[in-house]
Write a protein that holds these residues in place. Structure first.
Motif, PDB file in Angstrom:
ATOM      1  N   THR A  82      -7.030 -18.224  44.355  1.00 22.95           N
ATOM      2  CA  THR A  82      -5.591 -18.421  44.278  1.00 22.95           C
ATOM      3  C   THR A  82      -4.801 -17.682  45.343  1.00 22.95           C
ATOM      4  OG1 THR A  82      -5.389 -16.593  42.758  1.00 22.95           O
ATOM      5  CG2 THR A  82      -5.629 -18.773  41.793  1.00 22.95           C
ATOM      6  N   SER A  83      -5.382 -16.687  45.974  1.00 22.80           N
ATOM      7  CA  SER A  83      -4.593 -15.812  46.814  1.00 22.80           C
ATOM      8  C   SER A  83      -3.927 -16.546  47.972  1.00 22.80           C
ATOM      9  CB  SER A  83      -5.473 -14.686  47.352  1.00 22.80           C
ATOM     10  OG  SER A  83      -6.557 -15.272  48.038  1.00 22.80           O
ATOM     11  N   ILE A  84      -4.499 -17.687  48.397  1.00 24.05           N
ATOM     12  CA  ILE A  84      -3.924 -18.373  49.553  1.00 24.05           C
ATOM     13  C   ILE A  84      -2.726 -19.251  49.169  1.00 24.05           C
ATOM     14  CG2 ILE A  84      -5.805 -18.393  51.229  1.00 24.05           C
ATOM     15  CD1 ILE A  84      -5.410 -21.151  48.753  1.00 24.05           C
ATOM     16  N   ASN A  85      -2.481 -19.435  47.864  1.00 21.12           N
ATOM     17  CA  ASN A  85      -1.358 -20.283  47.489  1.00 21.12           C
ATOM     18  C   ASN A  85      -0.050 -19.665  47.939  1.00 21.12           C
ATOM     19  OD1 ASN A  85      -2.724 -22.408  46.144  1.00 21.12           O
ATOM     20  ND2 ASN A  85      -3.253 -20.899  44.576  1.00 21.12           N
ATOM     21  N   ALA A  86       0.798 -20.514  48.521  1.00 21.27           N
ATOM     22  CA  ALA A  86       2.041 -19.991  49.082  1.00 21.27           C
ATOM     23  C   ALA A  86       3.177 -20.921  48.716  1.00 21.27           C
ATOM     24  CB  ALA A  86       1.902 -19.889  50.609  1.00 21.27           C
ATOM     25  N   PRO A 144      -5.896 -25.408  49.999  1.00 26.00           N
ATOM     26  CA  PRO A 144      -4.595 -25.543  50.648  1.00 26.00           C
ATOM     27  C   PRO A 144      -3.592 -24.525  50.120  1.00 26.00           C
ATOM     28  CG  PRO A 144      -4.829 -27.219  48.962  1.00 26.00           C
ATOM     29  CD  PRO A 144      -6.152 -26.503  49.042  1.00 26.00           C
ATOM     30  N   SER A 145      -2.636 -24.159  50.967  1.00 22.13           N
ATOM     31  CA  SER A 145      -1.566 -23.269  50.500  1.00 22.13           C
ATOM     32  C   SER A 145      -0.648 -24.019  49.561  1.00 22.13           C
ATOM     33  CB  SER A 145      -0.739 -22.779  51.696  1.00 22.13           C
ATOM     34  OG  SER A 145      -1.554 -22.106  52.592  1.00 22.13           O
ATOM     35  N   VAL A 146      -0.415 -25.287  49.872  1.00 23.54           N
ATOM     36  CA  VAL A 146       0.477 -26.125  49.056  1.00 23.54           C
ATOM     37  C   VAL A 146      -0.150 -27.506  48.918  1.00 23.54           C
ATOM     38  CG1 VAL A 146       2.763 -27.210  48.908  1.00 23.54           C
ATOM     39  CG2 VAL A 146       2.543 -24.969  49.952  1.00 23.54           C
ATOM     40  N   LEU A 147      -0.052 -28.049  47.716  1.00 24.28           N
ATOM     41  CA  LEU A 147      -0.550 -29.393  47.466  1.00 24.28           C
ATOM     42  C   LEU A 147       0.639 -30.363  47.473  1.00 24.28           C
ATOM     43  CD1 LEU A 147      -3.164 -30.892  46.587  1.00 24.28           C
ATOM     44  CD2 LEU A 147      -2.454 -30.474  44.238  1.00 24.28           C
ATOM     45  N   LEU A 148       0.507 -31.459  48.211  1.00 28.01           N
ATOM     46  CA  LEU A 148       1.583 -32.455  48.285  1.00 28.01           C
ATOM     47  C   LEU A 148       1.071 -33.751  47.673  1.00 28.01           C
ATOM     48  CD1 LEU A 148       2.710 -31.699  51.960  1.00 28.01           C
ATOM     49  CD2 LEU A 148       3.773 -30.876  49.842  1.00 28.01           C
ATOM     50  N   LEU A 149       1.734 -34.209  46.627  1.00 25.85           N
ATOM     51  CA  LEU A 149       1.247 -35.361  45.846  1.00 25.85           C
ATOM     52  C   LEU A 149       2.290 -36.471  45.862  1.00 25.85           C
ATOM     53  CD1 LEU A 149       0.390 -33.113  42.795  1.00 25.85           C
ATOM     54  CD2 LEU A 149      -1.331 -34.116  44.262  1.00 25.85           C
ATOM     55  N   ASP A 150       1.891 -37.658  46.279  1.00 26.24           N
ATOM     56  CA  ASP A 150       2.828 -38.783  46.307  1.00 26.24           C
ATOM     57  C   ASP A 150       2.457 -39.782  45.213  1.00 26.24           C
ATOM     58  OD1 ASP A 150       4.712 -40.638  46.887  1.00 26.24           O
ATOM     59  OD2 ASP A 150       4.079 -41.011  48.952  1.00 26.24           O
ATOM     60  N   LEU A 155      -3.884 -27.205  37.827  1.00 26.14           N
ATOM     61  CA  LEU A 155      -3.005 -26.573  38.826  1.00 26.14           C
ATOM     62  C   LEU A 155      -2.506 -25.222  38.325  1.00 26.14           C
ATOM     63  CD1 LEU A 155      -0.806 -29.612  40.002  1.00 26.14           C
ATOM     64  CD2 LEU A 155      -2.767 -28.607  41.160  1.00 26.14           C
ATOM     65  N   LYS A 156      -2.114 -25.183  37.053  1.00 30.22           N
ATOM     66  CA  LYS A 156      -1.540 -23.946  36.505  1.00 30.22           C
ATOM     67  C   LYS A 156      -2.594 -22.858  36.344  1.00 30.22           C
ATOM     68  CE  LYS A 156       2.695 -24.645  36.407  1.00 30.22           C
ATOM     69  NZ  LYS A 156       3.492 -23.787  37.270  1.00 30.22           N
ATOM     70  N   ASP A 157      -3.788 -23.245  35.874  1.00 28.49           N
ATOM     71  CA  ASP A 157      -4.850 -22.243  35.695  1.00 28.49           C
ATOM     72  C   ASP A 157      -5.198 -21.578  37.021  1.00 28.49           C
ATOM     73  OD1 ASP A 157      -4.958 -22.768  33.091  1.00 28.49           O
ATOM     74  OD2 ASP A 157      -6.929 -23.728  33.061  1.00 28.49           O
ATOM     75  N   ALA A 158      -5.205 -22.364  38.081  1.00 26.15           N
ATOM     76  CA  ALA A 158      -5.588 -21.813  39.381  1.00 26.15           C
ATOM     77  C   ALA A 158      -4.378 -21.314  40.162  1.00 26.15           C
ATOM     78  CB  ALA A 158      -6.336 -22.872  40.182  1.00 26.15           C
ATOM     79  N   GLY A 159      -3.175 -21.496  39.630  1.00 30.77           N
ATOM     80  CA  GLY A 159      -1.966 -20.986  40.288  1.00 30.77           C
ATOM     81  C   GLY A 159      -1.604 -21.723  41.554  1.00 30.77           C
ATOM     82  N   HIS A 160      -1.913 -23.013  41.615  1.00 34.87           N
ATOM     83  CA  HIS A 160      -1.608 -23.776  42.830  1.00 34.87           C
ATOM     84  C   HIS A 160      -0.124 -24.081  42.944  1.00 34.87           C
ATOM     85  CE1 HIS A 160      -5.603 -24.510  44.330  1.00 34.87           C
ATOM     86  NE2 HIS A 160      -6.019 -24.822  43.120  1.00 34.87           N
ATOM     87  N   SER A 161       0.365 -24.082  44.180  1.00 33.71           N
ATOM     88  CA  SER A 161       1.734 -24.536  44.462  1.00 33.71           C
ATOM     89  C   SER A 161       1.652 -26.017  44.777  1.00 33.71           C
ATOM     90  CB  SER A 161       2.303 -23.837  45.700  1.00 33.71           C
ATOM     91  OG  SER A 161       1.951 -22.489  45.719  1.00 33.71           O
ATOM     92  N   ALA A 162       2.579 -26.791  44.247  1.00 33.10           N
ATOM     93  CA  ALA A 162       2.518 -28.230  44.508  1.00 33.10           C
ATOM     94  C   ALA A 162       3.919 -28.826  44.546  1.00 33.10           C
ATOM     95  CB  ALA A 162       1.696 -28.918  43.411  1.00 33.10           C
ATOM     96  N   MET A 163       4.052 -29.845  45.388  1.00 34.10           N
ATOM     97  CA  MET A 163       5.277 -30.650  45.387  1.00 34.10           C
ATOM     98  C   MET A 163       4.858 -32.095  45.169  1.00 34.10           C
ATOM     99  SD  MET A 163       8.445 -30.831  48.031  1.00 34.10           S
ATOM    100  CE  MET A 163       7.805 -31.826  49.372  1.00 34.10           C
ATOM    101  N   MET A 164       5.450 -32.721  44.173  1.00 31.36           N
ATOM    102  CA  MET A 164       5.023 -34.056  43.771  1.00 31.36           C
ATOM    103  C   MET A 164       6.193 -35.031  43.793  1.00 31.36           C
ATOM    104  SD  MET A 164       3.276 -35.004  40.151  1.00 31.36           S
ATOM    105  CE  MET A 164       4.375 -36.034  39.230  1.00 31.36           C
ATOM    106  N   VAL A 165       5.939 -36.197  44.340  1.00 34.26           N
ATOM    107  CA  VAL A 165       6.937 -37.265  44.352  1.00 34.26           C
ATOM    108  C   VAL A 165       6.693 -38.179  43.155  1.00 34.26           C
ATOM    109  CG1 VAL A 165       7.485 -39.439  45.517  1.00 34.26           C
ATOM    110  CG2 VAL A 165       7.382 -37.330  46.828  1.00 34.26           C
ATOM    111  N   THR A 166       7.746 -38.510  42.443  1.00 31.97           N
ATOM    112  CA  THR A 166       7.609 -39.480  41.355  1.00 31.97           C
ATOM    113  C   THR A 166       8.945 -40.187  41.130  1.00 31.97           C
ATOM    114  OG1 THR A 166       7.034 -39.800  39.027  1.00 31.97           O
ATOM    115  CG2 THR A 166       8.078 -37.721  39.571  1.00 31.97           C
TER     116      THR A 166
END
Ligand code: ATP
Length: 366
Positions: A9-13, A165-171, A193-204
């Motif tokens: 998780t440390s690389i998540n930004a 990845p530092s950030v996950l981008l989901l379309d 995503l939450k368990d691993a502490g990932h940062s994400a931006m999702m389009v919906t």
């Protein structure tokens, strides 16, 4: 096994996009949009088709060159309108699009492992843990065409996450799935995503999905950021009629603020805080805020309305209600009531409207 997914998780930004404007030729697509996705948080871009969500995501990914503004991922500047442009492979972003785009000639393990650096043992440890966490144990040797849509979606998600990845981008990552499968896959995805502490931006463009997934919600319309913040806050306090309507069907009624600061309408009396006497207003009512009782129930604030139609829609019933004064049956408001509740068309019911599901806005002048 699952610990191994957490240890990365440390690389998540966080992702910061400041003052982004964009045009295709003479068509202005984005106007001065600023968004912040904090490290470890999931943000959703929600808005109608064509409002510019995917364009913003593509600019974040580096697939589209930035024209105006500034983008940082963590502490790192990745694009600026001075001409700085880190290409997608240098941004350390994970990308996932609605078509999943799995490699058809590679099995699940090889698809996921495609972008992982490191030793074979480390690679297998992470993949094993991730497959187990996503309910895919036993599918490692299958090829994409041997998987269901939901399984392909989860493999695509793991492939996007595998390179850390530092950030996950989901379309629109769930749009290819049917309603039942979509609900379970997105729950599993959010848990991962939450368990691993990932940062994400999702389009919906699905408000339910956006509410379910996001810590922060960004609402867009026609290239503008209309409202942003906590999804529950936005649902409860939409800034305008557009945002209120985005969460599902609403009924609109016009009215005028009276000298008591209230608006009297054929379906009830509503408060108009902060609006002057005589102001013309639009009142939006959500069907889930309309409850019904037997007529003459004596309930506080009840108004007797005529049932125009009543239809079952599974877990709830959809009622169309009109005022008694209408000679021809006209639907004035809708009610969505739990369970099977189908009063006879033409009969009267008491309608009780939850004020927290009623929104009053000053009438917009065209
Ligand atoms: P949807 O929910 O339908 O995917 P969206 O909100 O993601 O829509 P975008 O895909 O960002 O919207 O498109 C915004 C506008 O930009 C649309 O009018 C689209 O036609 C236009 N557009 C997108 N990409 C290009 C391009 N490469 N060249 C010209 N116009 C484009």
């Amino acid at each position: 096994m699952i610990e191994s997914t957490k240890s990365r998780t440390s690389i998540n930004a966080g992702l910061s996009m400041q003052n982004i404007s964009h045009a295709f030729g003479k068509q202005k697509i984005l106007s001065n949009i600023s968004i912040e996705v904090e490290a470890g948080q999931v943000a959703c871009l929600l808005g109608p088709s064509g409002c510019g969500k995917t364009t913003l995501l593509r600019i974040a990914a580096g697939l589209e060159h930035l024209q105006h503004g500034r983008i940082t991922i963590g502490e790192r500047l990745v694009a600026e309108d001075t001409g700085h442009h880190a290409p997608p492979e240098r941004r350390n972003v994970g990308l996932m699009f609605q078509d999943y785009a799995l490699f058809p000639h590679l099995n699940v393990i090889k698809n996921i492992g495609f972008g992982i650096k490191g030793t074979s043992a480390q690679r297998m440890l992470w993949i094993d843990g991730a497959l187990e966490r996503m309910g895919l144990t036993g599918y490692a040797d299958r090829y994409p065409h041997e998987l269901s849509g939901g399984q392909q979606q989860r493999v695509a998600l793991l492939r996007a996450l595998a390179p850390e990845p530092s950030v996950l981008l989901l379309d629109e990552p769930f749009s290819g799935l049917d309603a039942t499968r979509r609900a379970s896959v997105r729950e599993q995805t959010l848990g991962f995503l939450k368990d691993a502490g990932h940062s994400a931006m999702m389009v919906t463009h699905d408000p339910e999905e956006a509410m379910f997934m996001s810590d922060t919600l960004f609402i867009m319309d026609n290239g503008l950021l209309v409202q942003s913040g906590n999804p529950i806050e936005i649902y409860r306090n939409p800034k305008n009629a557009f945002v209120a309507s985005l969460f599902g069907q609403t009924d609109g009624i016009e009215g005028t603020v009276g000298n008591n600061g209230k608006i009297s309408t054929p379906v009830g009396t509503f408060m108009a805080p902060g609006l002057a006497e005589g102001s013309r207003v639009d009142i939006l009512i959500r069907p889930e805020g309309v409850n019904t009782r037997e007529v003459n129930s004596g309930s506080n604030g009840a108004v007797a309305l005529r049932v125009i139609s009543a239809r079952p829609i599974g877990r709830s019933s959809h009622l169309c209600l009109g005022t008694q004064s209408n000679v021809t049956p006209v639907c004035t408001i809708h009610a969505r009531v739990p369970g099977i509740h189908l009063p006879e068309p033409g009969s009267l019911v008491d309608a009780i409207i939850d004020p927290s599901q009623v929104f009053v806005f000053p009438k917009e002048t065209p």
